[in-house]
Design a protein around this motif. Sequence first.
Motif, PDB file in Angstrom:
ATOM      1  N   ARG A  19       0.844  -1.191   0.000  1.00 52.22           N
ATOM      2  CA  ARG A  19       0.000   0.000   0.000  1.00 52.22           C
ATOM      3  C   ARG A  19       0.879   1.240   0.000  1.00 52.22           C
ATOM      4  NH1 ARG A  19      -1.669   3.346   3.917  1.00 52.22           N
ATOM      5  NH2 ARG A  19      -0.741   2.035   5.546  1.00 52.22           N
ATOM      6  N   ARG A  20       0.548   2.166  -0.893  1.00 50.45           N
ATOM      7  CA  ARG A  20       1.305   3.418  -0.940  1.00 50.45           C
ATOM      8  C   ARG A  20       1.158   4.146   0.388  1.00 50.45           C
ATOM      9  NH1 ARG A  20       3.387   6.986  -4.629  1.00 50.45           N
ATOM     10  NH2 ARG A  20       2.866   5.573  -6.327  1.00 50.45           N
ATOM     11  N   GLN A  21       2.273   4.629   0.908  1.00 50.60           N
ATOM     12  CA  GLN A  21       2.287   5.313   2.189  1.00 50.60           C
ATOM     13  C   GLN A  21       2.222   6.820   1.977  1.00 50.60           C
ATOM     14  OE1 GLN A  21       5.264   2.835   4.786  1.00 50.60           O
ATOM     15  NE2 GLN A  21       5.914   2.687   2.677  1.00 50.60           N
ATOM     16  N   GLU A  22       1.713   7.516   2.950  1.00 49.84           N
ATOM     17  CA  GLU A  22       1.573   8.960   2.834  1.00 49.84           C
ATOM     18  C   GLU A  22       2.896   9.656   3.157  1.00 49.84           C
ATOM     19  OE1 GLU A  22      -0.991  10.816   1.762  1.00 49.84           O
ATOM     20  OE2 GLU A  22      -1.928   8.895   1.246  1.00 49.84           O
ATOM     21  N   SER A 324       7.133   6.908  -1.884  1.00 52.27           N
ATOM     22  CA  SER A 324       6.170   6.382  -0.913  1.00 52.27           C
ATOM     23  C   SER A 324       5.810   4.927  -1.172  1.00 52.27           C
ATOM     24  CB  SER A 324       4.903   7.248  -0.909  1.00 52.27           C
ATOM     25  OG  SER A 324       5.154   8.485  -0.270  1.00 52.27           O
ATOM     26  N   ASP A 325       6.295   4.357  -2.272  1.00 56.02           N
ATOM     27  CA  ASP A 325       6.151   2.916  -2.476  1.00 56.02           C
ATOM     28  C   ASP A 325       7.186   2.143  -1.655  1.00 56.02           C
ATOM     29  OD1 ASP A 325       4.070   3.195  -4.275  1.00 56.02           O
ATOM     30  OD2 ASP A 325       5.392   3.263  -6.020  1.00 56.02           O
ATOM     31  N   ASP A 328       8.167   5.038   4.543  1.00 59.01           N
ATOM     32  CA  ASP A 328       7.065   5.673   5.262  1.00 59.01           C
ATOM     33  C   ASP A 328       7.403   7.145   5.495  1.00 59.01           C
ATOM     34  OD1 ASP A 328       8.776   5.868   7.509  1.00 59.01           O
ATOM     35  OD2 ASP A 328       7.995   4.016   8.398  1.00 59.01           O
ATOM     36  N   ALA A 329       6.504   7.855   6.167  1.00 56.88           N
ATOM     37  CA  ALA A 329       6.664   9.300   6.322  1.00 56.88           C
ATOM     38  C   ALA A 329       7.941   9.664   7.059  1.00 56.88           C
ATOM     39  CB  ALA A 329       5.449   9.884   7.042  1.00 56.88           C
TER      40      ALA A 329
END
Length: 353
Positions: A19-22, A324-325, A328-329
Amino acid sequence: MGAAVLAVGLPAANAAPVRRQEPPSGTYRVDLHAHFLPPDYRAALLEHGHITIGGYPTPTWSPEDALGFMDYYGIQAQALSISDPGVTFLHGKEAEDMARYCNSYAAGLFTSHARRFGAFAVLPMPDVLASITEAIYALDTLRLDGVVLLSAYDGIYLGDPRFEPLMMTLNQRKAFVFVHPAAIPAGAKPDLPLPDFLEEFTFDTTRAATMMMVTGMTQRYPDIRFQLAHAGGTVPFLSHRISVASQTVLGDLWPAGTPKPSVLDMKNQISRFYYDTALSGSAAAMASVLAVTSSDHIVFGSDWPFSAATLPQSGSTDPAPGLSDVFDADQRMDIEHRNPLRQLPRLAEAVGG
């Protein structure tokens, strides 16, 4: 590589997509691969026939345009550098004067936009003595944040002993050195209908990094921190092949007096480079980099204004959404903010970060 892919959370074969992360929010990015073309420099390029750079049309640039780009894409500061061909299209005093002009122009931005710009000094290479003089002035007097060197000058790659005196000077100052690819002369590359920036630039970065390692330059000058453009070209992917060279028949032909690197030593040298994300913000590129070094050796780069056509066009304000793949932030905050500022203390003080 499989272990590295799993370690950073990338999808392995038959695994569910990640899941793509923000990404983080706000204006926080520090850009260590960003170019500038001061007015007199750009005019000289065009006057000498450089209507394209690496096959890309020579762009316009101004501080105002740069600030507009930075504000839109959440970039707090840029460390500016002169791209290929540097000042190599000029000779003698003309090259020295143009390098001084570009470096002084950059230093002026430290006053007019103190919290937004850093800079790497361009040198009048391949004149080594003149380049030493300019490096000392740029680093000690103008207080630029480092220097930019091209992968090769007149077909002579970094790592060549002719550049030793300059490397000694940079090592004494614990300089940060941004290695940017240079266009290969037309007679020395395949006649393909592809612009240099697409592939040849990555290969030339690889050649320079390999030559610096196999000639022992990166061992002799451990206090120089080298940043390789575009995720190191193909260095991460070819790291195993590069490392085993001295264990093959090449080891028997190694030049006398030149340190013969071991597999472990080559891997260590590869891990010590810094790798920027310019035109490389993808899962494939970052997985390769993470397979050869730790995330604290990855720094953000936009390659603007040469990358203008490649930036997201759908209203996104993230200049490298592919990161972001992988990250993480908090990891992106390291790569896009903390890691760059750790390497450039003057800029870190200026931006207060």
